[in-house]
Motif scaffolding. Sequence first.
Motif, PDB file in Angstrom:
ATOM      1  N   SER A  26      -2.059  -0.268  10.280  1.00 32.69           N
ATOM      2  CA  SER A  26      -2.819   0.915  10.693  1.00 32.69           C
ATOM      3  C   SER A  26      -3.692   1.143   9.265  1.00 32.69           C
ATOM      4  CB  SER A  26      -1.882   2.098  10.812  1.00 32.69           C
ATOM      5  OG  SER A  26      -2.759   3.295  10.965  1.00 32.69           O
ATOM      6  N   LEU A  27      -5.040   1.453   9.680  1.00 32.44           N
ATOM      7  CA  LEU A  27      -6.002   1.765   8.628  1.00 32.44           C
ATOM      8  C   LEU A  27      -5.860   3.134   8.053  1.00 32.44           C
ATOM      9  CD1 LEU A  27      -9.383   0.561   9.949  1.00 32.44           C
ATOM     10  CD2 LEU A  27      -7.796  -0.330   8.164  1.00 32.44           C
ATOM     11  N   ASP A  28      -4.724   3.928   8.586  1.00 30.48           N
ATOM     12  CA  ASP A  28      -4.334   5.339   7.892  1.00 30.48           C
ATOM     13  C   ASP A  28      -3.530   4.966   6.793  1.00 30.48           C
ATOM     14  OD1 ASP A  28      -4.358   6.861  11.304  1.00 30.48           O
ATOM     15  OD2 ASP A  28      -5.806   6.502   9.954  1.00 30.48           O
ATOM     16  N   GLU A  29      -2.818   4.010   6.516  1.00 32.41           N
ATOM     17  CA  GLU A  29      -2.017   3.760   5.690  1.00 32.41           C
ATOM     18  C   GLU A  29      -2.572   3.051   4.062  1.00 32.41           C
ATOM     19  OE1 GLU A  29       0.587   5.373   7.956  1.00 32.41           O
ATOM     20  OE2 GLU A  29       1.170   4.842   5.898  1.00 32.41           O
ATOM     21  N   GLY A  30      -1.896   3.446   3.244  1.00 31.46           N
ATOM     22  CA  GLY A  30      -2.510   2.941   2.017  1.00 31.46           C
ATOM     23  C   GLY A  30      -3.795   3.126   1.571  1.00 31.46           C
ATOM     24  N   ALA A  31      -4.925   2.058   1.241  1.00 29.69           N
ATOM     25  CA  ALA A  31      -5.980   2.470   0.872  1.00 29.69           C
ATOM     26  C   ALA A  31      -7.048   1.141   1.629  1.00 29.69           C
ATOM     27  CB  ALA A  31      -6.183   2.262  -0.635  1.00 29.69           C
ATOM     28  N   TYR A  92     -20.902  -8.198   3.016  1.00 30.97           N
ATOM     29  CA  TYR A  92     -20.179  -7.139   2.955  1.00 30.97           C
ATOM     30  C   TYR A  92     -18.535  -7.416   3.532  1.00 30.97           C
ATOM     31  CZ  TYR A  92     -23.916  -4.146   1.316  1.00 30.97           C
ATOM     32  OH  TYR A  92     -24.967  -3.686   0.499  1.00 30.97           O
ATOM     33  N   TYR A  93     -17.816  -7.036   2.814  1.00 35.12           N
ATOM     34  CA  TYR A  93     -16.521  -7.239   3.241  1.00 35.12           C
ATOM     35  C   TYR A  93     -15.544  -5.958   3.425  1.00 35.12           C
ATOM     36  CZ  TYR A  93     -17.350 -11.852   1.344  1.00 35.12           C
ATOM     37  OH  TYR A  93     -17.982 -13.272   0.913  1.00 35.12           O
ATOM     38  N   CYS A  94     -14.793  -5.855   4.401  1.00 37.48           N
ATOM     39  CA  CYS A  94     -13.807  -4.954   4.567  1.00 37.48           C
ATOM     40  C   CYS A  94     -12.688  -5.316   3.937  1.00 37.48           C
ATOM     41  CB  CYS A  94     -13.628  -4.797   6.010  1.00 37.48           C
ATOM     42  SG  CYS A  94     -12.478  -3.532   6.661  1.00 37.48           S
ATOM     43  N   VAL A  95     -12.089  -4.282   3.358  1.00 37.35           N
ATOM     44  CA  VAL A  95     -10.832  -4.751   2.507  1.00 37.35           C
ATOM     45  C   VAL A  95      -9.718  -3.430   2.773  1.00 37.35           C
ATOM     46  CG1 VAL A  95     -12.018  -5.801   0.806  1.00 37.35           C
ATOM     47  CG2 VAL A  95     -11.678  -3.279   0.305  1.00 37.35           C
ATOM     48  N   ALA A 100       0.205  -0.240   0.316  1.00 35.07           N
ATOM     49  CA  ALA A 100       0.358   0.515  -1.176  1.00 35.07           C
ATOM     50  C   ALA A 100       1.211   1.701  -1.067  1.00 35.07           C
ATOM     51  CB  ALA A 100      -0.989   0.625  -1.727  1.00 35.07           C
ATOM     52  N   VAL A 101       1.737   2.051  -2.273  1.00 35.66           N
ATOM     53  CA  VAL A 101       2.696   3.433  -2.086  1.00 35.66           C
ATOM     54  C   VAL A 101       1.695   4.173  -3.134  1.00 35.66           C
ATOM     55  CG1 VAL A 101       4.593   4.542  -2.973  1.00 35.66           C
ATOM     56  CG2 VAL A 101       4.725   2.203  -2.043  1.00 35.66           C
ATOM     57  N   ASP A 102       1.171   5.553  -2.331  1.00 32.04           N
ATOM     58  CA  ASP A 102       0.327   6.420  -2.806  1.00 32.04           C
ATOM     59  C   ASP A 102      -0.600   5.965  -3.663  1.00 32.04           C
ATOM     60  OD1 ASP A 102       1.358   9.203  -5.352  1.00 32.04           O
ATOM     61  OD2 ASP A 102       0.264   9.162  -3.274  1.00 32.04           O
ATOM     62  N   PRO A 103      -1.523   5.268  -3.190  1.00 32.19           N
ATOM     63  CA  PRO A 103      -2.766   4.592  -4.209  1.00 32.19           C
ATOM     64  C   PRO A 103      -3.551   5.792  -4.079  1.00 32.19           C
ATOM     65  CG  PRO A 103      -2.789   3.849  -1.956  1.00 32.19           C
ATOM     66  CD  PRO A 103      -1.737   4.954  -1.946  1.00 32.19           C
TER      67      PRO A 103
END
Length: 128
Positions: A26-31, A92-95, A100-103
């Motif tokens: 999910s793109l809602d997680e991490g960064a 252009y790259y999507c990353v 990651a925990v609390d980035p």
Amino acid sequence: QLVESGGGLVQPGGSLRLSCEASGFSLDEGAIGWYRQAPGKEREGVSCISRRDATPYYFDFVKGRFTISRDSAKNTLYLQMNNLLPEDTAVYYCVADPFAVDPSCSDYANGYRYFYRWGQGTQVTVSS
């Protein structure tokens, strides 16, 4: 997996919207964010969103021209680019760093964290 689209050839002053569809996480997680690499130059950050930051992070050269956004329902990240300049020409790259925990985006900007998921890139060319 991250799959970018939306690149192309545009005249100076024009606009493009890049899309990045994610699968497997999910793109809602991490960064999540966007990087770019111009010919003969190193990769550089463009913009970032993280769960910890209240607002998106933009690198200085963006100067209000680009807007990052996310559609959680579609699990898709966007980069709206306005007033494009020839120096914006790059791949252009999507990353993403979904586990990651609390980035914070500043962690990536300062080199304390790294994005481990990269898309294949989409070419943006700004030229008259």
